[in-house]
Scaffold this active site. Structure first.
Site: not given
Lengths: 218, 245
Positions: A53-54
């Protein structure tokens, strides 16, 4: 103990069991902690695209020691690699992939899962603890299927499958399946149903351990 | 001629006032604008509200700003990390306020500010304590909570290359919050490894168009990239990991 009935599988075996349920072509997010082990058991000849998700789709394994790149990390802030075909993107796009229903599967850890699929995995609510939620709530409500990977019991022997969560919720009615060291459970609209038993575990034993009626006898 | 470049990080952070809301890019150490934060510490502004995903790592960058007592309030998703001892100490001593926001809501609230959205309904956090007191609505059978934009006076971000118009490209997952924070602040200050000639960035590949950027300052190559080539870096514990030749 010779002859003892095996009723539990190891964390690695559980990771392999979850990996076996992830089909080719799936977009998958593996949560921080034990779920990251699942990546080690995805079949190499299947194209399964890992999301972190980064800001990366097409995440590859950890780099060799000499090739660590501080700009290329996963959600646990560990160094990773990018596969051929990978894509980078900013945070709003990354969480849009979850919220917008584009992610097929995420695998998360849990403190508790309720009979209606509520998930508690971000806070024990202990006084003095510093709260930190990260992407847990977005993942819980975002992926099409939320798989939980956990031991069935806590270290003190309490069931993590419960009628209602006592710990602060991460998401409501969001868990579709729970993979534990003793059995795999589907979350139905009306309680847990055992999908698969490991070793010599029986339905009756599970009902005693979790103190809930399972839906297998309906 | 438009020239947003400045010769020093001190010039780049000039004018930041006490009490400002400052967005700081980065996810952990990746993309954290450490040189700009060092300049902000020197510049001296205090009583700050900081918007950032984490609350500092080790004793440098955002952690150093916190250690100086310049921050009144943190808005972030994940303050607690294995190396967040500076924030942890301040929080336990009651010396800093904390607003925890789910990471995707944090990103979307920042994006909304830059995109002129007044508020939006998000499914994230519904039924949890982080949605406490927020307006809820059911739309097409799904529950949502009302979330408001987060704006800032200043954004400090790190990009890989920029030009004098403020066009930016990033490197790998160091992109993270840069593009959305750039649009959400009244004044956006960017540190880049290198300022390149106008036209050197492929217009098809520009990630942040210069309209969102006010100040650009070159700070030199990150140690693990030389001449545009990856040469091996250090891991998050600071261990040196050079490429084997």
């Amino acid at each position: 103990m010779p002859g003892a009935l095996v009723t539990r599988i190891s964390r690695e075996e559980l990771a392999a069991r979850i990996a076996a349920d992830i089909p080719e072509g799936a977009y998958v997010n593996l949560g921080i902690g034990a779920p990251t082990l699942v990546a080690n058991y995805l079949l190499a000849d299947l194209e399964i695209i890992l999301h972190t998700e980064n800001g990366l789709l097409g995440m590859g394994p950890a780099p060799d020691a000499g090739l660590i790149d501080p700009d290329l990390i996963n959600a646990g802030k560990q160094p990773v690699t990018a596969l051929a075909g990978a894509a980078y993107f900013h945070h709003a796009d990354s969480f849009g992939m979850m919220r917008g229903g584009h992610l097929d599967i995420c695998v998360l850890g849990a403190f508790q899962v309720s009979a209606t699929g509520d998930l508690a995995n971000w806070s024990t609510g202990a006084p003095g603890a510093i709260p930190a939620v990260g992407g847990a709530m977005d993942l819980a409500i975002g992926a099409k299927d939320v798989f939980v990977m956990t031991d069935l019991l806590t270290k003190s022997g309490e069931s993590k499958l419960v009628a209602e969560c006592v710990y602060p919720l991460t998401g409501v009615g969001c868990v579709s399946r729970v993979y534990t060291d003793r059995a795999v459970f589907d979350v139905t609209g009306d309680g847990f149903r055992v999908r698969e038993l490991f070793g010599g575990t029986t339905i009756d034993q599970l009902e005693q351990l979790i103190r809930l009626d399972l839906r297998n006898k309906d | 001629m438009i020239d947003k470049t400045l010769p020093s990080t001190a010039a780049a952070v000039a004018g930041i006032e006490d009490g400002s809301t400052v967005m700081i890019g980065g996810f952990g150490r990746a993309g954290q604008p450490v040189e700009l934060i060092d300049a902000l510490i020197e510049q001296g502004a205090g009583d700050l509200t900081i918007v950032s995903n984490n609350a500092g790592n080790g004793d440098t960058g955002l952690a150093a700003l916190l250690a100086k007592g310049r921050v009144r309030r943190m808005i972030c998703s994940f303050p607690r990390q294995h190396d967040s001892w500076v924030f942890d100490g301040l929080y336990r001593a009651g010396e800093i306020e904390l607003e925890i926001v789910p990471q995707g809501n944090l990103a979307e609230r920042i994006r909304a500010a830059g995109a002129g959205i007044g508020a939006f309904f998000s499914p994230t956090g519904v039924g949890t304590e982080l949605a406490g007191g927020k307006e809820e609505r059911t739309i097409d059978g799904r529950r949502y909570v009302l979330e408001y934009p987060i704006r800032a006076d200043i954004a400090l971000i790190s990009a890989y290359r920029g030009d004098r118009w403020g066009n930016l490209v990033y490197r790998e997952t160091a992109r993270n919050f840069g593009p959305i924070m750039a649009a959400a602040a009244s004044t956006t200050v960017v540190q880049v490894d290198e300022v390149v000639e106008l036209g050197a960035l492929d217009p098809e590949a520009v990630v942040t168009p210069g309209i969102f950027v006010n100040r650009v300052v070159p700070v030199g190559s990150r140690p693990w990239v030389q001449g545009g080539a990856f040469v091996g870096g250090v891991d998050i514990e600071g261990r040196s990991c050079q490429v084997r030749s």
